[in-house]
Design a protein around this motif. Structure first.
Motif, PDB file in Angstrom:
ATOM      1  N   ASN A  26      20.495  51.290  74.095  1.00  0.00           N
ATOM      2  CA  ASN A  26      20.669  49.861  74.338  1.00  0.00           C
ATOM      3  C   ASN A  26      21.846  49.309  73.536  1.00  0.00           C
ATOM      4  N   THR A  27      22.002  49.803  72.306  1.00  0.00           N
ATOM      5  CA  THR A  27      23.082  49.351  71.427  1.00  0.00           C
ATOM      6  C   THR A  27      23.835  50.572  70.916  1.00  0.00           C
ATOM      7  N   LEU A  28      25.166  50.552  71.091  1.00  0.00           N
ATOM      8  CA  LEU A  28      26.018  51.648  70.646  1.00  0.00           C
ATOM      9  C   LEU A  28      27.146  51.062  69.800  1.00  0.00           C
ATOM     10  N   SER A  29      27.115  51.372  68.494  1.00  0.00           N
ATOM     11  CA  SER A  29      28.097  50.819  67.552  1.00  0.00           C
ATOM     12  C   SER A  29      29.036  51.927  67.084  1.00  0.00           C
ATOM     13  N   LEU A  30      30.282  51.831  67.534  1.00  0.00           N
ATOM     14  CA  LEU A  30      31.314  52.800  67.153  1.00  0.00           C
ATOM     15  C   LEU A  30      32.477  52.119  66.461  1.00  0.00           C
ATOM     16  N   ASP A  31      32.278  50.927  65.983  1.00  0.00           N
ATOM     17  CA  ASP A  31      33.363  50.142  65.405  1.00  0.00           C
ATOM     18  C   ASP A  31      33.794  50.669  64.039  1.00  0.00           C
ATOM     19  N   HIS A  32      35.025  50.281  63.649  1.00  0.00           N
ATOM     20  CA  HIS A  32      35.607  50.622  62.351  1.00  0.00           C
ATOM     21  C   HIS A  32      35.626  52.134  62.106  1.00  0.00           C
ATOM     22  N   SER A  54      29.099  55.607  82.545  1.00  0.00           N
ATOM     23  CA  SER A  54      28.624  55.262  83.887  1.00  0.00           C
ATOM     24  C   SER A  54      27.121  55.443  84.068  1.00  0.00           C
ATOM     25  N   ASN A  55      26.499  56.343  83.304  1.00  0.00           N
ATOM     26  CA  ASN A  55      25.053  56.582  83.448  1.00  0.00           C
ATOM     27  C   ASN A  55      24.217  55.847  82.405  1.00  0.00           C
ATOM     28  N   LEU A  56      24.855  55.064  81.559  1.00  0.00           N
ATOM     29  CA  LEU A  56      24.108  54.337  80.521  1.00  0.00           C
ATOM     30  C   LEU A  56      23.711  52.971  81.072  1.00  0.00           C
ATOM     31  N   HIS A  57      22.748  52.948  81.968  1.00  0.00           N
ATOM     32  CA  HIS A  57      22.387  51.721  82.677  1.00  0.00           C
ATOM     33  C   HIS A  57      21.687  50.710  81.771  1.00  0.00           C
ATOM     34  N   LYS A  58      21.128  51.130  80.672  1.00  0.00           N
ATOM     35  CA  LYS A  58      20.430  50.217  79.771  1.00  0.00           C
ATOM     36  C   LYS A  58      21.324  49.698  78.645  1.00  0.00           C
ATOM     37  N   LEU A  59      22.564  50.117  78.635  1.00  0.00           N
ATOM     38  CA  LEU A  59      23.468  49.701  77.562  1.00  0.00           C
ATOM     39  C   LEU A  59      23.719  48.206  77.634  1.00  0.00           C
ATOM     40  N   ALA A  60      23.406  47.495  76.536  1.00  0.00           N
ATOM     41  CA  ALA A  60      23.579  46.040  76.487  1.00  0.00           C
ATOM     42  C   ALA A  60      24.678  45.620  75.524  1.00  0.00           C
ATOM     43  N   ARG A  61      25.005  46.461  74.526  1.00  0.00           N
ATOM     44  CA  ARG A  61      26.036  46.103  73.562  1.00  0.00           C
ATOM     45  C   ARG A  61      26.836  47.354  73.190  1.00  0.00           C
ATOM     46  N   LEU A  62      28.140  47.255  73.363  1.00  0.00           N
ATOM     47  CA  LEU A  62      29.062  48.330  73.021  1.00  0.00           C
ATOM     48  C   LEU A  62      30.137  47.766  72.106  1.00  0.00           C
ATOM     49  N   ASP A  63      30.167  48.271  70.880  1.00  0.00           N
ATOM     50  CA  ASP A  63      31.113  47.757  69.890  1.00  0.00           C
ATOM     51  C   ASP A  63      32.122  48.852  69.542  1.00  0.00           C
ATOM     52  N   MET A  64      33.375  48.626  69.911  1.00  0.00           N
ATOM     53  CA  MET A  64      34.469  49.548  69.584  1.00  0.00           C
ATOM     54  C   MET A  64      35.569  48.828  68.811  1.00  0.00           C
ATOM     55  N   ASP A  87      19.004  52.973  69.802  1.00  0.00           N
ATOM     56  CA  ASP A  87      19.960  52.309  68.910  1.00  0.00           C
ATOM     57  C   ASP A  87      20.693  53.379  68.106  1.00  0.00           C
ATOM     58  N   LEU A  88      22.020  53.460  68.280  1.00  0.00           N
ATOM     59  CA  LEU A  88      22.844  54.434  67.554  1.00  0.00           C
ATOM     60  C   LEU A  88      23.976  53.686  66.863  1.00  0.00           C
ATOM     61  N   ASP A  89      24.041  53.804  65.544  1.00  0.00           N
ATOM     62  CA  ASP A  89      25.055  53.102  64.750  1.00  0.00           C
ATOM     63  C   ASP A  89      25.874  54.125  63.964  1.00  0.00           C
ATOM     64  N   LEU A  90      27.136  54.286  64.357  1.00  0.00           N
ATOM     65  CA  LEU A  90      28.078  55.185  63.668  1.00  0.00           C
ATOM     66  C   LEU A  90      29.262  54.423  63.114  1.00  0.00           C
ATOM     67  N   SER A  91      29.099  53.154  62.855  1.00  0.00           N
ATOM     68  CA  SER A  91      30.211  52.310  62.426  1.00  0.00           C
ATOM     69  C   SER A  91      30.625  52.615  60.986  1.00  0.00           C
ATOM     70  N   TYR A  92      31.854  52.201  60.683  1.00  0.00           N
ATOM     71  CA  TYR A  92      32.426  52.332  59.335  1.00  0.00           C
ATOM     72  C   TYR A  92      32.383  53.784  58.838  1.00  0.00           C
ATOM     73  N   ASN A  93      32.995  54.665  59.608  1.00  0.00           N
ATOM     74  CA  ASN A  93      33.149  56.063  59.223  1.00  0.00           C
ATOM     75  C   ASN A  93      34.597  56.487  59.462  1.00  0.00           C
ATOM     76  N   ASN A  94      34.859  57.775  59.447  1.00  0.00           N
ATOM     77  CA  ASN A  94      36.216  58.292  59.628  1.00  0.00           C
ATOM     78  C   ASN A  94      36.330  59.135  60.891  1.00  0.00           C
ATOM     79  N   LEU A  95      35.630  58.735  61.918  1.00  0.00           N
ATOM     80  CA  LEU A  95      35.577  59.526  63.142  1.00  0.00           C
ATOM     81  C   LEU A  95      36.834  59.333  63.984  1.00  0.00           C
ATOM     82  N   VAL A  96      37.455  60.456  64.335  1.00  0.00           N
ATOM     83  CA  VAL A  96      38.585  60.459  65.264  1.00  0.00           C
ATOM     84  C   VAL A  96      38.126  60.915  66.643  1.00  0.00           C
TER      85      VAL A  96
END
Length: 563
Positions: free
Chosen positions: A139-145, A157-167, A116-125
């Motif tokens: 399993n969960t990758l949050s890159l939103d906001h 392509s190699n993230l076979h276990k990824l179930a949720r991607l938030d952009m 679980d990696l959550d990087l949401s609500y930051n200033n990432l370009v």
């Protein structure tokens, strides 16, 4: 006692196991909360005002929560050797930079364990996508906001276990196709989705709905509210209501480009190529021998389509290629590299040892010049400039340009100037004062016998520039004449003002005398006469100060005159 011991010991064991370890490797960062719930170790540092990731976090931490802080930068050492990390939350910080966290050996870090990696609500370009691609257990990758503008193709392509991607709510204009998206049905919401489905959220992005997003439109989706920001015809429309045939692209078209360029051997040259299309075309250059040109020690390719050749050597046709998803367009650009001038003996019966004849020495001074065989002349000579003139060379076929070569007596640097063929004079403006110059003019033409470019000497001239002192001597005279003219004009203006004032004074004096005379006449005329109808009566009025005797005497005189 046995009963008490049997009750107390388990309680003490539970309490001790719930407390952080007292070893140096299990120290809890200041202002953080640590929980050692076997077999995992949790560090909670939410809303603690952190400016950076605490350096003393235990390397065996499995859950690390750093949300709602003021962290701006992530470094590799912040998470080095965390081989047990499963949950990493960094949301609601001010992170704008993630330095590459690729380890020397992937097994030394969390790349294989993080779920679980959550990087949401930051200033990432920018995101370290190479590192994201190695999170095989995520399993969960949050890159939103954030402010993410692009996503590389095939990064998931190699993230076979990824179930949720938030952009959601980034600056993405397009989402590139990925084998992961094509292999698994993609849904907008978690509710009702199959367990094997990938929940993809990308609303709130300025999507450019052209042919590059047709693959996404073809996926199975539930109800969602993503909209298009462009092109103009589709702006504001719901993404999933637009028909596939409306997702179109425009093939590239080259609007401007260099058609033909002349350059001397060894000089730098820039070739231009401007194109339009949807999506924006990328530009490539192909050399005359058919090889793709890249950035080297001799060439530089720019994103705007320009190509810089730092040292021109060979002539030939370069090809500009503009391409996008809808096709490509090409345009030829001819480069003509003129070799260093050589003298053609067939066009001059008296050739010198080179294209530059022997220096013509003279003791000419004060701005005078002498021409060679009256072919080249110098005029308008000053301390820093001179105008060079030469006769037309109609007897030379195929003149492409003229070349001026000159140098000063104080140095050995030879300066070149390339002049168009239709010019018959040129002004040099980079000369130094009080210097002796030697100058030659050559005609550059097409040699019909060989493939080389030939040159013919038009003529040479020597001259000396004026000294700056001579120009300064004329300055006092110019200043004197200028000052005299100012004084004369000022005198005329002052005289005109004085005459005008004198006229006004004379008019004022005349009017004053006139009014004085009128006043005197009114005071002197103290008598008035009144004439009747039958017998007139004249009455003489006297001033009130006259006596009664005087009045009677006056009346008697008046009667006598009447009789």
């Amino acid at each position: 006692m046995d009963i008490i011991s049997s009750l107390v010991c388990p309680l003490l064991f539970i309490l001790l196991s719930s407390l952080p370890s007292c070893s140096s490797s299990m120290l809890c960062p200041k202002r953080c909360t640590c929980q050692n719930l076997l077999p995992s170790y949790t560090v909670l540092c939410a809303k603690t005002g952190l400016l950076f990731v605490p350096p003393n976090i235990d390397r065996q931490t499995a859950e690390l929560r750093l949300m709602d802080n003021f962290i701006t930068t992530l470094r590799h050492r912040d998470f080095a050797n965390m081989t047990s990390l499963i949950h990493l939350t960094l949301s609601r910080n001010t992170i704008s930079q993630i330095r590459p966290i690729l380890p020397l050996s992937p097994s030394q870090d969390f790349l294989e364990t993080l779920e679980d990696l959550d990087l949401s609500y930051n200033n990432l370009v920018e995101i370290p996508w190479d590192t994201i691609a190695l999170l095989v257990s995520v399993n969960t990758l949050s890159l939103d906001h954030n402010l993410i503008e692009s996503v590389p193709e095939g990064i998931f392509s190699n993230l076979h276990k990824l179930a949720r991607l938030d952009m959601t709510s980034n600056k993405l204009k397009k989402i590139p196709p990925d084998p992961l998206f094509l292999r698994i049905p993609v849904y907008a919401k978690m509710k009702g989705s199959p367990l094997t489905a990938l929940v993809l959220s990308f609303g709130g992005n300025p999507l450019h709905c052209n042919c590059e997003l047709v693959w996404l439109r073809r996926l199975t989706r539930e109800d969602d509210l993503e909209t298009c920001a462009s092109p103009k015809d589709l702006a504001g429309k719901y993404f999933w209501t637009i028909r596939e045939e409306e997702f179109v692209c425009e093939p590239p078209m080259i609007t401007r480009h260099t058609s033909k360029m002349f350059v001397m051997e060894g000089q730098e040259v820039s070739l231009r190529c401007k194109s339009i299309g949807d999506p924006e075309p990328s530009t490539h250059w192909v050399s005359p021998d058919g090889k793709l040109i890249g950035n080297t020690s001799r060439t530089i390719c720019y994103e705007n389509g320009s190509l810089d050749i730092l040292k021109a050597s060979d002539s030939g046709k370069f090809t500009c290629i503009a391409s996008n998803a809808a096709g490509e367009a090409t345009a030829p650009v001819e480069l003509v590299v003129n070799p260093s001038p050589h003298f053609d003996p067939k066009l001059d019966p008296d050739p010198g040892p080179s294209d530059i004849p022997t220096s013509i020495k003279s003791n000419i001074s004060g701005g005078q010049a002498r021409s060679d065989q009256h072919r080249v002349s110098v005029s308008d000579l000053t301390s820093s400039s001179a105008t060079i003139r030469w006769p037309p060379q109609n007897h030379i076929p195929g003149v492409r340009m003229y070349q001026i070569q000159y140098n000063s007596s104080t140095d050995d640097i030879l300066i070149y100037r390339m002049i168009p063929a239709n010019h018959k004079y040129f002004q040099l403006s980079d000369l130094a004062s009080s210097r002796d110059y030697e100058l030659c003019v050559l005609a550059v033409y097409d040699d019909g016998i060989t493939a080389l470019t030939g040159t013919k000497l038009v003529g040479c001239v020597s001259f000396t520039t004026e000294s700056e002192y001579g120009q300064i001597q004329h300055a006092p005279l110019k200043n004197f004449l200028g000052g005299t003219m100012i004084i004369i004009i000022g005198g005329i203006i002052v005289a005109s003002v004085l005459v005008f004032i004198f006229i006004l004074l004379m008019k004022y004096k005349l009017h004053s005398n006139h009014y004085k005379q009128k006043a005197a006449a009114r005071h002197a005329n103290v008598c008035s006469q009144t004439n009747g109808g039958g017998g007139g009566a004249n009455i003489l009025a006297l001033p009130p100060s006259s006596s009664s005797a005087g009045q009677g005497k006056t009346l008697r005189k008046a009667r006598r005159r009447r009789i």
